[in-house]
Design a protein around this motif. Structure first.
Motif, mmCIF file in Angstrom:
data_model
loop_
_atom_site.group_PDB
_atom_site.id
_atom_site.type_symbol
_atom_site.label_atom_id
_atom_site.label_comp_id
_atom_site.label_asym_id
_atom_site.label_seq_id
_atom_site.Cartn_x
_atom_site.Cartn_y
_atom_site.Cartn_z
ATOM 1 N N GLN A 150 -5.698 -4.172 -15.958
ATOM 2 C CA GLN A 150 -4.995 -3.575 -14.820
ATOM 3 C C GLN A 150 -3.851 -4.466 -14.351
ATOM 4 N N ARG A 208 -0.356 1.889 -8.336
ATOM 5 C CA ARG A 208 -1.021 1.477 -7.103
ATOM 6 C C ARG A 208 -1.346 -0.015 -7.077
ATOM 7 N N PHE A 210 0.864 -1.183 0.000
ATOM 8 C CA PHE A 210 0.000 0.000 0.000
ATOM 9 C C PHE A 210 0.899 1.232 0.000
ATOM 10 N N ARG A 211 0.744 2.062 -1.021
ATOM 11 C CA ARG A 211 1.588 3.251 -1.107
ATOM 12 C C ARG A 211 1.450 4.122 0.133
ATOM 13 N N GLU A 212 0.242 4.251 0.638
ATOM 14 C CA GLU A 212 0.017 5.099 1.804
ATOM 15 C C GLU A 212 0.756 4.573 3.030
ATOM 16 N N TYR A 230 -0.746 -3.996 -5.764
ATOM 17 C CA TYR A 230 -0.648 -4.556 -4.423
ATOM 18 C C TYR A 230 0.331 -5.724 -4.322
ATOM 19 N N GLY A 266 3.917 0.008 -8.063
ATOM 20 C CA GLY A 266 3.415 0.312 -6.738
ATOM 21 C C GLY A 266 3.063 1.767 -6.543
ATOM 22 N N MET A 267 4.024 2.633 -6.759
ATOM 23 C CA MET A 267 3.816 4.057 -6.506
ATOM 24 C C MET A 267 2.946 4.730 -7.565
#
Length: 258
Positions: free
Chosen positions: A164, A112, A38-40, A114, A108-109
């Motif tokens: 995706q 997004r 998770f980028r966050e 997983y 990832g960044m």
């Protein structure tokens, strides 16, 4: 276990970890959510940096629990033991770390994503196809030249998992191509410098200070020992009669003489 420890170290570690974590996760024994990317969470304080590793150790569900480790080990071990790109201790580890970082930055960044195991597998397949473009490979029931392998894998992902997932998997191909460009194409054809080299500390991790013969697909590699240089090479050459100014030659005889 004796057989396990004889397998290529980097590939066996990634494959074994992927099998164990995925089996436990899909079996409901451990939660997978704290392991995906998770980028966050990476940008959170404190950052959950383990996700940068564990996101490469989760296969897809169902049949992918078997197929992903198979492809991972098949192409990873071939590169680690046979590829002329990775001749020094730790070279394959550096390659894996480089492509993983590029996949994290893009898949990832930016996208997004997983989970990135299939992107890593595609990176292995792409590099394998660059080393063996005309080798015949089997992909499910179809046999073709290895140069078409990564695109066949990508097409299958597009059909079965959607655009995706295919886009995230493309990041593996881009990462492997970037590695090839920076380490081979640019230095060889563009006259540039290769900055993606294996650090000395990584070489030590993989036994650079304790050289031993390594079986490879094209012969046995004999790693150079620290301190080997021209003097060592000359001494070796003389022992076979080829050193210096032919110092190891015999007295000689004139052909046709008595």
């Amino acid at each position: 276990m004796d057989v396990f420890w004889t397998l290529p170290p980097v590939t066996r570690t990634i494959t074994a970890a992927a099998v164990i974590i995925s089996a436990l996760g899909y079996g409901g024994m451990v939660p997978l959510m704290p392991l995906v990317f998770f980028r966050e969470r990476i940008l959170h304080i404190p950052p959950e940096i383990w996700r940068m590793v564990t996101s490469f150790l989760i296969t897809g569900p169902k049949l992918s629990i078997v197929l992903d480790p198979y492809f991972l080990y098949n192409y990873g071990s071939s590169l680690e033991t046979e590829s002329p790109r990775f001749t020094r201790p730790g070279d394959f580890f550096t390659y894996v770390a480089f492509v993983a970082l590029v996949i994290l930055a893009t898949g990832g960044m930016i996208l997004r994503g997983y989970m990135f195991l299939q992107a890593l597998i595609l990176a292995f397949a792409y590099t394998y196809s660059q080393d063996n473009p005309t080798r015949r490979v089997s992909f499910f029931i179809i046999t073709f030249e290895a140069k078409y392998l990564p695109y066949s894998m990508l097409f299958l992902t597009f059909i079965m998992a959607g655009p995706q997932e295919a886009m995230i998997q493309v990041c593996g191909l881009l990462a492997a191509h970037l590695f090839d460009f920076l380490t081979r194409i640019w230095p060889m054809f563009g006259g540039g410098t290769n900055y993606v080299t294996t650090p000395r500390i990584v070489q030590k991790w993989f036994g650079a200070d304790n050289p031993a013969p390594r079986a490879r697909g094209y012969g046995t590699a004999m790693p150079a020992r620290q301190g080997d240089g021209p003097a060592q090479a000359t001494a070796t050459g003389r022992s076979f009669g080829f050193g210096g100014a032919w110092n190891g030659r015999g007295p000689g005889r004139r052909l046709g003489g008595d």
